[in-house]
Design an enzyme around this catalytic site. Structure first.
Site, PDB file in Angstrom:
ATOM      1  N   HIS A 186       0.861  -1.186   0.000  1.00  0.00           N
ATOM      2  CA  HIS A 186       0.000   0.000   0.000  1.00  0.00           C
ATOM      3  C   HIS A 186       0.892   1.229   0.000  1.00  0.00           C
ATOM      4  O   HIS A 186       1.689   1.435   0.910  1.00  0.00           O
ATOM      5  CB  HIS A 186      -0.930   0.020   1.210  1.00  0.00           C
ATOM      6  N   CYS A 187       0.738   2.052  -1.022  1.00  0.00           N
ATOM      7  CA  CYS A 187       1.585   3.230  -1.183  1.00  0.00           C
ATOM      8  C   CYS A 187       0.784   4.467  -0.787  1.00  0.00           C
ATOM      9  O   CYS A 187      -0.182   4.823  -1.475  1.00  0.00           O
ATOM     10  CB  CYS A 187       2.078   3.356  -2.617  1.00  0.00           C
TER      11      CYS A 187
END
Length: 348
Positions: A186-187
């Site tokens: 998850h960025c």
């Protein structure tokens, strides 16, 4: 009348009494096919022998109480980064191109074309990576024995948040609130997960961003060299430690004095140079890590899980993984890669 002592009971009779004393606690239902299973009460994790689904009674149930705060944080990151990229593009055009056009009309048109292409590529791939779905797992039939074939849910687990089956290469993201197929990570900077749906867009964004920051650093350094007098009067002597220290000692004070007379355009060029170099280094490291994972046929999460579980299974490392990732179906490309792998295997 003889009374049997406890020691006179045969071992066979003890085993029979133990086997026949099955209670309700030993029975449970498989979530995958609905069959009732008889298991040990000390086995919170078990695997169905028919459909292959894994049931974990100790699975954590995530709290979605602050889900909207995490989504708001991610969207704020996206807005800030979009404004930052627009600021870099606009300030770069304002600070750089008057000097570029003064050197020649052809050079100005050429660099303006390069700037437009890189800007469109970076912004479009960033928007695609941020707002495209990271990839939801496909819907499958489950919960019914007639609809579920043998090994139809092999190594599947159950997501308590989404209430759906979860394949081994699917992970639930608390920030996105969904299960993501082939999740890499998850960025927060794109406000989205990187999964099967937008992984390619994320890699293309990294490539275009690294190219753009490299271009900005080179062109801003060149313009600084043109408009800053101390940089243009570097003596052309043989570089030794003594000459370097002598030059620095003699030019330190004039260099600092010249900073006071530097225009706003000059300060902006200094900021563009250092900002682009720092961002370029960080994104280049991330891009190299991602390309290595793609070459190995893994994702970041799958690499972590294999290392934590002590799994020594070696994935096939091949350039074909990169070709499949980018969707290159050209027969000539496949032939060249197979020829390269053939030469590499014969060298070993």
């Amino acid at each position: 009348m003889d009374s049997a002592s406890p020691s006179s009971v045969s071992p066979t009779k003890q085993e029979d009494d133990h086997v026949t004393s099955i209670t309700e606690e030993h029975e449970t239902t498989c979530w995958g096919c609905g069959l009732r299973l008889i298991i040990s009460p000390y086995a919170p994790i078990f695997k169905c022998g028919w459909c292959g689904a894994i049931t974990n009674h100790n699975a954590r149930k995530y709290d979605n109480k602050y889900f909207w705060l995490r989504r708001l944080r991610d969207r704020c990151f996206v807005v800030i980064l979009l404004l930052f990229m627009l600021f870099i593009i606009g300030s770069g055009v304002w600070a750089i191109y008057p000097t570029i056009f003064s050197t020649g009309y052809f050079y100005g048109i050429f660099h303006m074309t390069v700037t437009v292409i890189l800007s469109i590529a970076t912004l479009s791939t960033y928007v695609l990576a941020s707002f495209r779905s990271p990839g939801a797992p496909p819907r499958i039939y489950w919960g019914s024995y007639p609809a579920m074939g043998r090994n139809g849910l092999m190594d599947y687990t159950f997501c308590n948040v989404c209430s759906n089956p979860k394949s081994p290469n699917t992970h639930h993201c608390r920030s996105c609130g969904m299960c993501v197929l082939d999740m890499d990570h998850h960025c927060p900077f794109i406000g989205n997960c990187v999964g099967a749906g937008n992984h390619r867009s994320f890699i293309l964004f990294l490539m275009s961003a690294v190219t753009s920051t490299f271009y900005v650093s080179i062109i801003s350094a060149y313009i600084l060299y043109q408009i800053w007098p101390p940089l243009r009067h570097i003596p052309s002597v043989t570089l030794t430690w003594s000459t370097i220290f002598t030059y620095l000692a003699e030019s330190a004070l004039p260099f600092l004095i010249s900073v006071e007379s530097l225009s706003i355009r000059g300060f902006l060029l200094i900021y563009l140079f250092f900002a682009s170099v720092s961002v370029e280094i960080g994104l280049a490291v991330l891009l190299w890590q991602q390309i290595c994972f793609i070459y190995e046929g893994k994702t970041y999460l799958s690499s972590l899980s294999s290392n934590s579980n002590g799994n020594d299974e070696v994935e096939e490392k091949d350039c074909q993984n990169i070709v499949r990732f980018f969707g290159c179906s050209n027969p000539a490309t496949r032939y060249l890669l197979s020829f390269w792998n053939f030469k590499k295997s014969h060298k070993k």
